[in-house]
Structures are given as C-alpha cells and as structure tokens.
Design a protein around this motif. Sequence first.
Motif, PDB file in Angstrom:
ATOM      1  N   LEU A   1       4.387   0.292   7.405  1.00 50.79           N
ATOM      2  CA  LEU A   1       5.296   0.338   8.549  1.00 50.79           C
ATOM      3  C   LEU A   1       4.517   0.417   9.860  1.00 50.79           C
ATOM      4  O   LEU A   1       4.842  -0.280  10.825  1.00 50.79           O
ATOM      5  N   TYR A   2       3.482   1.235   9.892  1.00 53.59           N
ATOM      6  CA  TYR A   2       2.653   1.306  11.096  1.00 53.59           C
ATOM      7  C   TYR A   2       2.013  -0.055  11.391  1.00 53.59           C
ATOM      8  O   TYR A   2       1.947  -0.493  12.545  1.00 53.59           O
ATOM      9  N   LYS A   3       1.525  -0.699  10.349  1.00 53.62           N
ATOM     10  CA  LYS A   3       0.889  -2.006  10.550  1.00 53.62           C
ATOM     11  C   LYS A   3       1.907  -3.023  11.061  1.00 53.62           C
ATOM     12  O   LYS A   3       1.607  -3.842  11.945  1.00 53.62           O
TER      13      LYS A   3
ATOM     14  N   VAL B   1       1.676   4.837   1.307  1.00 53.13           N
ATOM     15  CA  VAL B   1       1.249   3.453   1.542  1.00 53.13           C
ATOM     16  C   VAL B   1       2.313   2.692   2.335  1.00 53.13           C
ATOM     17  O   VAL B   1       1.991   1.922   3.252  1.00 53.13           O
ATOM     18  N   GLU B   2       3.584   2.901   1.977  1.00 53.96           N
ATOM     19  CA  GLU B   2       4.660   2.231   2.722  1.00 53.96           C
ATOM     20  C   GLU B   2       4.686   2.702   4.175  1.00 53.96           C
ATOM     21  O   GLU B   2       5.033   1.935   5.074  1.00 53.96           O
TER      22      GLU B   2
ATOM     23  N   ASN C   1      11.723  -5.099   6.576  1.00 49.20           N
ATOM     24  CA  ASN C   1      11.367  -4.879   5.170  1.00 49.20           C
ATOM     25  C   ASN C   1      10.567  -3.594   4.995  1.00 49.20           C
ATOM     26  O   ASN C   1      10.750  -2.858   4.012  1.00 49.20           O
ATOM     27  N   ALA C   2       9.665  -3.310   5.953  1.00 53.25           N
ATOM     28  CA  ALA C   2       8.851  -2.098   5.851  1.00 53.25           C
ATOM     29  C   ALA C   2       9.717  -0.849   5.950  1.00 53.25           C
ATOM     30  O   ALA C   2       9.493   0.131   5.216  1.00 53.25           O
ATOM     31  N   MET C   3      10.707  -0.856   6.842  1.00 58.51           N
ATOM     32  CA  MET C   3      11.603   0.294   6.945  1.00 58.51           C
ATOM     33  C   MET C   3      12.415   0.467   5.664  1.00 58.51           C
ATOM     34  O   MET C   3      12.607   1.587   5.182  1.00 58.51           O
ATOM     35  N   THR C   4      12.889  -0.652   5.103  1.00 61.49           N
ATOM     36  CA  THR C   4      13.669  -0.583   3.867  1.00 61.49           C
ATOM     37  C   THR C   4      12.825  -0.042   2.719  1.00 61.49           C
ATOM     38  O   THR C   4      13.267   0.834   1.965  1.00 61.49           O
ATOM     39  N   ASP C   5      11.615  -0.561   2.564  1.00 59.31           N
ATOM     40  CA  ASP C   5      10.744  -0.108   1.477  1.00 59.31           C
ATOM     41  C   ASP C   5      10.375   1.355   1.626  1.00 59.31           C
ATOM     42  O   ASP C   5      10.313   2.105   0.644  1.00 59.31           O
ATOM     43  N   TYR C   6      10.122   1.792   2.866  1.00 62.71           N
ATOM     44  CA  TYR C   6       9.751   3.184   3.092  1.00 62.71           C
ATOM     45  C   TYR C   6      10.908   4.116   2.745  1.00 62.71           C
ATOM     46  O   TYR C   6      10.735   5.146   2.075  1.00 62.71           O
TER      47      TYR C   6
END
Length: 469
Positions: free
Chosen positions: A458-460, A453-454, A387-392
């Motif tokens: 992703l790092y988190k 922020v995204e 999800n983080a990759m998609t949002d970024y």
Amino acid sequence: MKRALLSLALLGLGACSVGPDFRTPQAQLPDSWEIIPGSETSVGGAVDSRWWQQLGDTQLTSLVERAAKSNLDVRTASNRLEQSRVLRQVTGSQQYPGVSTSSGYQRDRSSQKGLVDPSGRNGESPYEVWTATLDASWEVDLWGRVRRNVEAADADMQLTAAQRDGVLLSIAAETATDYIRLRGVQAQLTVARQNLEIARQSADLTRIRFENGVTTNLDTSNAAAQVSTIEATLPILQAQQDGLVNALSYLLGEPPRALNAELREVKAIPHPAPDVPLGLPSELAQRRPDIQQSEAALHRATAQIGAAQADFYPRVSLGASMGFQALNGSDLGAWNSRQWSYGPSLYLPIFQGGRLTGTLELRKRQEQEAALNYQRVVLGAWHEIDNAMTDYAAQKQHYAALQQAVQHNTDALDTARDRYKQGATDFINVLAVQRALLTTQNELVQSAAQAAVERVHLYKALGGGWPTP
C-alpha cells in the motif's frame, strides 16, 4: 555589416520558439479515495516519506537505509542521473558562443609549375608558415531549435531523476518485504518446534500407555508419524530462512550469508502503526515516481516536436577569427602579421528527401504515445491503490479470524489430551486436533507476515517516496 551583425544578435535574443509549449497534463484521478472498511486507512495528512519507519522495527529501518546507499540498482540509477545532468550541460552549451584557439607550424614547398607560391620564392626553396588564431562562433537561435533541445534535455534529466526515485522506492519495498517474510519464516520455525515438543510428549504418553497395555500399537505409530511429519518441515523452513537472508544480502550489495550473524536472532514480525494516511488523490502525481517519469517523457517528446519544426527554417551563425600569420617565427607577434575575419553564415535546407518531414511526423507520433502512456500509468496507479487497500483490509480480517481459530484449537487440544489420559477418547482425536492447531498456527503466522507485506504494498502504491537527496 556591423549594424547587420548587431541586428542578428538582438534578433536571436528575442527570437521565438516554434512548436507546441508543454502543459502539465491533468491526471484523471478521483476527488477522494473510497475507504475500504477494515483497511486502517484515512484521507488527509501526508504520506510519510520514510514510511518503513511506520513498521516499528529499527533493524528493518537500518536495512532499508543501507540498501538505499549500497544497492547496485540504486547506484546504477544514480549514475544514469549524473549522465543526464552531464548531457544537459553539453546540450546547454549550444546556447552560448564557442571560443577556441589554435596555433601551428608548417614547412612547405610550392611547385614551380603550379599556382602562385605565397612565399614569393616561385617554388625554388621551402618556406615556413607560423600561425596563431582565436576563433569564435555562435548560432543565432531564431526559431528556438537550441532552446527546444535544452528543454528536452531538462525533461530527460527529470525523467532519470524519477527513475532513480522509482528504483529507491522499489528497493525499499523489496527489502521490507523480504525482511518481513524472513521474520515470518522464523516464526513458523518457532511454531514447528513448539508443536514438535508437543508431538514428542504425546508420543511418550502413547508409548507408556502401550507398555501398560492400555492402548494399541496403532496409537504409538500415529504419534511417531506425527513427530516425523513435523520434523520434515524444519529443513524446508530453514532453507527458506537462508534464502531470504541471502536475498537481503544481495539487496545490500553483500555476498551470500553476509547477514547471517545480524539476522540469526529471532525477532517478532513487524507490527505496523494502526493508521495509514492516504493523502489526497491530486497529490499522487507528485508522489509516484512512475507518474513523474511518464510526465517527463511527455514533456521531452513535446519539446522534440519544436526542435524538429525548427529544422525547417534557416540557421544563422555568427563567426569571427583573429590571429597572426608569418613566414618567420620571430615575426609571428608583429602587428603587421595580424589577420582577422568576421561575418554571418546562413544554412537553408532546400531538399532533404523527406528526412525533415519524416522526423517531424515521428516526433508527433512519439508525443501521442507519451500522452497515452501517461494516461495508462495514472489509471494503473489508481487501480493499484484500490487493490492494495482491498488486499490490506482482507488480510487484517483474515488475521483476526485466525487468532480466534488458534485459541479455539489450543483449548480443544488441551481438552483432548486430558480426555485421552483419562481413557475417554482415542488418540486419533488428539492427533486430529493437534494437526488442526498446527495448521491454524502456521496460517496465523503467515497472515501476520502477509498483513505487514500488504501494508508495504500500500505504501508503494501510494508512492510513499524517499526524501530527495
């Protein structure tokens, strides 16, 4: 007796440990990540443990590292880690013999009608008793009960260390997020003030044209309304800025407004480095604190099963005592006042009313729950990264499209203002274009901040981590 004691000691050193041995669970992770187009991510390389430096803002780096030292949640988690280390020390002490010494003085008088008076005075007068002893005891860990408890304490220490690392990661991400949003709000304030200046210029232009009889009062009213509308956004944005400064102050363990002077100067929204190395999926279990925490919890639960099983078996303890006892203090150190004892003791549970059986069953159920929780955490981590990759990726594409929209609206506003001055169009068109420009400029600023922020999210999600102290 000596041979028996020696045999028990040697048996204790070579004893087995009942119960299941812990095996590191295999995380159900993909062989490789599915790279989302536009996400600026790549497989391979190591995730930077100081990932916040990739955002390219020295002030942000300073805030994150100060928060790691002074944040109250971090300090609480560090204190809990120290508590677990002390508890491990207490539990580990059961593996070694306990040695203690004691001394005492007592003045007694026995009954003349009671039992034999040890002083030989038949209860006719009081007497004194002086004692000094050295005692030693050690449980022969035949079935590994103590070793399993130590193993559980080790796992608990690993669990609290992972919790501390998780708090560090969360505080770092929250600090970075609040800082980025602060810079975003400050950028929105700059955009609003620039548009306010443009709106005031338009209001002056309509007033002059109205005074010259070229336009109507409608244009001057619309222009004034636009000025007031933009002015109305300034207090709200200012309040958001103050709130984010206070949020950062709280994360650093500071009172409200403590960072006003430091953060008052407007700076650009952090622009991250272009590439994010994802690392290998198999490395995720070693990076993410929540996976490490759930693994340690499973290890602790497994060890506790062995400790519960060992309670069904006999316990053998070795004890010894030596010292002096005398009726006169001057005789306490005399050789003939010595006394000693040694020998084993046996504890065998016979009937416990189902306590031992219930405890063992409870430990097994807790181990099953910990295993399920490990699977849940790993699966959740996989979803979170995807999800983080998609949002970024989506936010980066959104930002690129908004850049073009702002450029087009800027050109349109210049054209509309020129045509209005020439009398080729009315002010309603100018007003509509200016509002569109203000909207897209605000959206562009918000998108720039959200993209950064995204990146933090992703790092988190990757468990970017923190260098272990």
